[in-house]
Design an enzyme around this catalytic site. Sequence first.
Site, PDB file in Angstrom:
ATOM      1  N   ASP A  59       0.876  -1.059  -0.064  1.00 36.51           N
ATOM      2  CA  ASP A  59       0.016  -0.082   0.027  1.00 36.51           C
ATOM      3  C   ASP A  59       0.761   1.192  -0.154  1.00 36.51           C
ATOM      4  OD1 ASP A  59       1.036  -0.123   2.558  1.00 36.51           O
ATOM      5  OD2 ASP A  59      -1.266  -0.093   3.290  1.00 36.51           O
ATOM      6  N   SER A  60       2.177   1.159   0.131  1.00 39.77           N
ATOM      7  CA  SER A  60       3.130   2.183  -0.069  1.00 39.77           C
ATOM      8  C   SER A  60       3.045   2.784  -1.492  1.00 39.77           C
ATOM      9  CB  SER A  60       4.638   1.680   0.364  1.00 39.77           C
ATOM     10  OG  SER A  60       4.890   0.692  -0.527  1.00 39.77           O
ATOM     11  N   ASP A  98      -0.922  -5.978  -0.223  1.00 38.37           N
ATOM     12  CA  ASP A  98      -1.319  -5.386   0.966  1.00 38.37           C
ATOM     13  C   ASP A  98      -3.002  -5.215   0.970  1.00 38.37           C
ATOM     14  OD1 ASP A  98       0.702  -4.978   2.742  1.00 38.37           O
ATOM     15  OD2 ASP A  98       1.192  -3.239   1.929  1.00 38.37           O
ATOM     16  N   LYS A 127      -1.156  -9.381   2.801  1.00 37.75           N
ATOM     17  CA  LYS A 127      -0.360  -9.025   4.142  1.00 37.75           C
ATOM     18  C   LYS A 127      -1.549  -8.004   4.535  1.00 37.75           C
ATOM     19  CE  LYS A 127       3.385  -5.995   3.741  1.00 37.75           C
ATOM     20  NZ  LYS A 127       2.992  -4.817   4.645  1.00 37.75           N
ATOM     21  N   GLU A 129      -1.397  -5.713   8.393  1.00 43.60           N
ATOM     22  CA  GLU A 129      -0.718  -5.126   9.797  1.00 43.60           C
ATOM     23  C   GLU A 129      -1.299  -5.209  11.103  1.00 43.60           C
ATOM     24  OE1 GLU A 129      -0.052  -0.964   8.862  1.00 43.60           O
ATOM     25  OE2 GLU A 129       1.089  -1.283   7.082  1.00 43.60           O
ATOM     26  N   GLU A 196       8.942  -4.534  10.686  1.00 43.00           N
ATOM     27  CA  GLU A 196       9.445  -3.141  10.022  1.00 43.00           C
ATOM     28  C   GLU A 196       9.683  -2.068  11.435  1.00 43.00           C
ATOM     29  OE1 GLU A 196       6.790  -1.444   7.484  1.00 43.00           O
ATOM     30  OE2 GLU A 196       7.834   0.522   7.416  1.00 43.00           O
TER      31      GLU A 196
HETATM   32  O1  KIV Z   1       3.579  -1.437   1.737  1.00 47.52           O
HETATM   33  C1  KIV Z   1       4.875  -1.461   1.899  1.00 47.52           C
HETATM   34  O2  KIV Z   1       5.636  -1.105   1.053  1.00 47.52           O
HETATM   35  C2  KIV Z   1       5.225  -2.293   2.927  1.00 47.52           C
HETATM   36  C3  KIV Z   1       6.583  -2.635   3.129  1.00 47.52           C
HETATM   37  C4  KIV Z   1       7.308  -1.516   3.932  1.00 47.52           C
HETATM   38  C5  KIV Z   1       7.059  -3.857   3.921  1.00 47.52           C
HETATM   39  O3  KIV Z   1       4.240  -2.685   3.638  1.00 47.52           O
END
Ligand code: KIV
Length: 293
Positions: A59-60, A98, A127, A129, A196
């Site tokens: 999600d980055s 994500d 993934k 969080e 992280e």
């Molecule tokens: O979204 C992302 O880039 C991440 C990484 C920092 C692991 O979750």
Amino acid sequence: MDSPTVREQGRPRGPITVPMIATRKRRAGDLPVVMVTAYDEPSARIADGGGVDVLLVGDSVANNVLGYEDTLRVTVDDMVRHVGAVSRAKPSALVVADLPWMSYHLSVDAAVANAARLVRAGAAAVKLEGGAERVAVVEAIVRAQIPVMGHLGLTPQSVLTMGGYRVQARDVDAAEEVVSSARALEQAGCFSLVLEGVPDVVGARVTDALGVPTIGIGAGPHCDGQVLVFHDLLGLGAAPVPKFVRQYARLAELATEAVETFAADVRAGTFPGESESYHGSEELQRVFGGAAV
Ligand code: KIV
């Protein structure tokens, strides 16, 4: 059988699957897991060609592609589009997507449905969080046969409650909590865990405590794998990179120079040249020739 290319050494041939990642522990003598983010077809093709094990459609994408300040703006629709683009690169690497903020917080059923949308878009795993509070959601998604990667420590979707992007688990109590959350996530069925922004000793302790691999980002050298953001490792971003990033190239500078040269060529009238132009038939050239400004 073909011998592996240099770039593929260390990565098994053929598609990488969840069971292949779930058993990778450095203490068993396995090679570290290499994960890189990818958000579109070109970044997926490049990272896969570089021999990574896992492509994370993070999600980055918010900060690195969509120009947002944090990941809270990203929706499931955004993720579906980017997962689709990454999967169209047909990578050998495992594609993990994500679950964005608010896609797994409202109800377990909604979380499973959103995870399924990402799988239908091309992800092989999702993934999410958070720690022990996510156990019920992880269990439900795993029951739906969708593999889940956990994410602990500095969790960017918690930026408002963390009060910024700060290293987490700096004291013993907070570190113990990360270790127990990691155990709970493994117990719930996570096949691996991103750690992280935690001190290296916490990265080491969590890695020791788990039978599934830890993949670190700013979590020290003792994790079972490492992940970097594509734009950070290639120097494609505008913002300064965090301390834990090693930049392997400065592609933004190279790209700006290339565009400057193109602009200069156009303004000097040297682009396009003969070889970059279509000429048409002899008759066309005879009738139309000489019409240039
Ligand atoms: O979204 C992302 O880039 C991440 C990484 C920092 C692991 O979750």
